[in-house]
Design a protein around this motif. Structure first.
Motif, mmCIF file in Angstrom:
data_model
loop_
_atom_site.group_PDB
_atom_site.id
_atom_site.type_symbol
_atom_site.label_atom_id
_atom_site.label_comp_id
_atom_site.label_asym_id
_atom_site.label_seq_id
_atom_site.Cartn_x
_atom_site.Cartn_y
_atom_site.Cartn_z
ATOM 1 N N PRO A 98 22.908 -36.005 80.070
ATOM 2 C CA PRO A 98 21.621 -36.211 79.390
ATOM 3 C C PRO A 98 20.917 -37.488 79.855
ATOM 4 N N LYS A 99 19.616 -37.500 79.735
ATOM 5 C CA LYS A 99 18.849 -38.718 80.017
ATOM 6 C C LYS A 99 19.119 -39.747 78.914
ATOM 7 N N PRO A 100 19.250 -41.016 79.269
ATOM 8 C CA PRO A 100 19.375 -42.051 78.242
ATOM 9 C C PRO A 100 18.081 -42.169 77.441
ATOM 10 N N ASP A 101 18.187 -42.680 76.233
ATOM 11 C CA ASP A 101 17.011 -42.770 75.357
ATOM 12 C C ASP A 101 15.899 -43.626 75.960
ATOM 13 N N ASP A 102 16.286 -44.660 76.707
ATOM 14 C CA ASP A 102 15.289 -45.550 77.279
ATOM 15 C C ASP A 102 15.026 -45.252 78.763
ATOM 16 N N PHE A 103 15.225 -43.994 79.150
ATOM 17 C CA PHE A 103 15.092 -43.605 80.554
ATOM 18 C C PHE A 103 13.691 -43.868 81.097
#
Length: 389
Positions: free
Chosen positions: A337-342
């Motif tokens: 998954p993409k990190p929240d702060d991507f």
């Protein structure tokens, strides 16, 4: 003119389109992050559509068939082989079997400037350069065309790569070849070549020396305690564990992956290769006494062809059969998954550069540093207490 993709996440960079183009109208161009994307030269394109037909993200690239998958936990009986491999040393035995029947092997090595690239090997000495993980996307060039020439010449060919690369190769070939064996790896995602190059150049500057050797998975402290190990020409050694090296932290935190990795259609048990190999991270829950410092691999057999080859080499391993559930892991269930702060990370990368991002997103905080320092001490204390009991 033909459009290969609308968004970056629709291209995995497998190069099937480049290799299939009859007019050589496609080239691979590097973006700001160092990833290669195909670009069509409109003056050469005849709009035949072949590039679209071979894209593994547009068509089914899975192994298929009615074969019931079989899975194994394995570790090579030769500890020297395991020491040179990421976990249980499966690839090298598959390579030996293919080379032993006058075949050729295609895998990934690091070149003289430490760029990951797919290459051809016709000897075990050359194939050894493919051993071990390379946590960066490989340069492939026209390697698919070279594989096709080998197959048409009657050579047995082993191709190893990420699942999207295996699927891309199969789509490029168009028809099944009895003399082709494909091995896909359980893939966390492919990091940017630009980000890795930036990291090692920064280390060369820090150590005032060029790099002579890189190991992505040094096993000095065990296969689970992954380390980036680098030797410099001046004799200096850099080694940092996965939780401390800034490149590793950005990679495992999913910041550096290609856009297509976050929606990868191959991050499941439906695999494109005849054989799937990877680390058996769950072995301590399945059979703890089977694990040791040098590591355990999982093998998932997806086709009859794959089973024939695995049956041939199983005597080289300590092994036992496991269920698919027992050997599963995150990237056999879903993409990373993409990190929240991507989005903030990508914006900072484009505006300030990767060195800025390493400091902002990959530096170990004070609390984590204390926790990491105390954890080994706690484990030693617990061992002493258990011995006393």
């Amino acid at each position: 003119m033909v459009e290969l993709f609308e968004k970056a996440e629709q291209c995995c960079g497998c190069t099937a389109c480049l290799n299939i183009c009859p007019k050589q109208a496609i080239s691979m161009l590097e973006d700001q992050k160092g990833f290669l994307y195909p670009k069509i030269d409109g003056s050469k394109c005849v709009e035949c559509g072949l590039c679209q037909k071979v894209c593994p993200f547009k068509v089914d690239g899975l192994a298929g068939g009615k074969f019931s998958k079989i899975a194994y936990a394995v570790k090579n009986k030769d500890n020297t082989e395991r020491a040179q491999s990421s976990s249980g040393a499966v690839f090298i035995e598959v390579a030996k079997a293919v080379l032993g029947s006058d075949g050729v092997v295609y895998g990934v090595r690091l070149d003289d400037v430490h760029r990951a690239m797919h290459d051809r090997a016709s000897s075990i000495e050359s194939a050894r350069k493919f051993q071990g993980s390379k946590y960066v996307q490989s340069y492939k060039g026209s390697i698919f065309q070279e594989i096709k020439r080998d197959l048409k010449a009657g050579n047995t060919v082993l191709f190893t790569g990420t699942p999207c690369e295996v699927a891309g190769l199969k789509r490029f070939l168009g028809v099944p070849y009895d003399n082709l064996v494909t091995v896909d790896i359980i893939c966390h995602g492919t990091p940017s070549p630009g980000s890795f190059d930036d990291h090692i150049r920064a280390l060369e500057k820090k150590y005032s020396s060029k790099i002579s050797k890189i190991s992505f998975r040094n096993k000095q402290y065990g296969w689970r305690n992954q380390e980036l190990w680098i030797k410099f020409n001046n004799g200096e050694i850099y080694h940092n564990p996965i939780w401390e090296d800034e490149y590793y932290r950005l990679f495992t935190g999913n910041y550096l992956l290609r856009d297509s990795c976050y929606s990868c259609p191959f991050a499941s048990m439906n695999r494109p290769g005849d054989i799937t190999i990877g680390d058996f991270w769950n072995i301590n829950n399945v059979k703890p006494d089977f694990e040791d410092k040098l590591g355990v691999s999982s093998i998932i057999v997806n086709t009859e062809k794959g089973q024939d080859l695995i049956t041939e080499i199983l005597t080289s391993f300590e092994y036992f059969e496991v269920s698919l559930d027992e050997c599963t892991q995150r990237n056999l269930q879903a993409p990373s998954p993409k990190p929240d702060d991507f989005d903030s990370f990508r914006a900072d990368w484009e505006q300030h550069g990767l060195d800025y991002c390493r400091k902002k997103y990959a530096s170990m905080g004070f609390g984590e540093r204390i926790r990491r320092t105390l954890s080994p001490v706690k484990k030693r204390v617990m061992k002493v207490i258990k011995r006393g009991i």
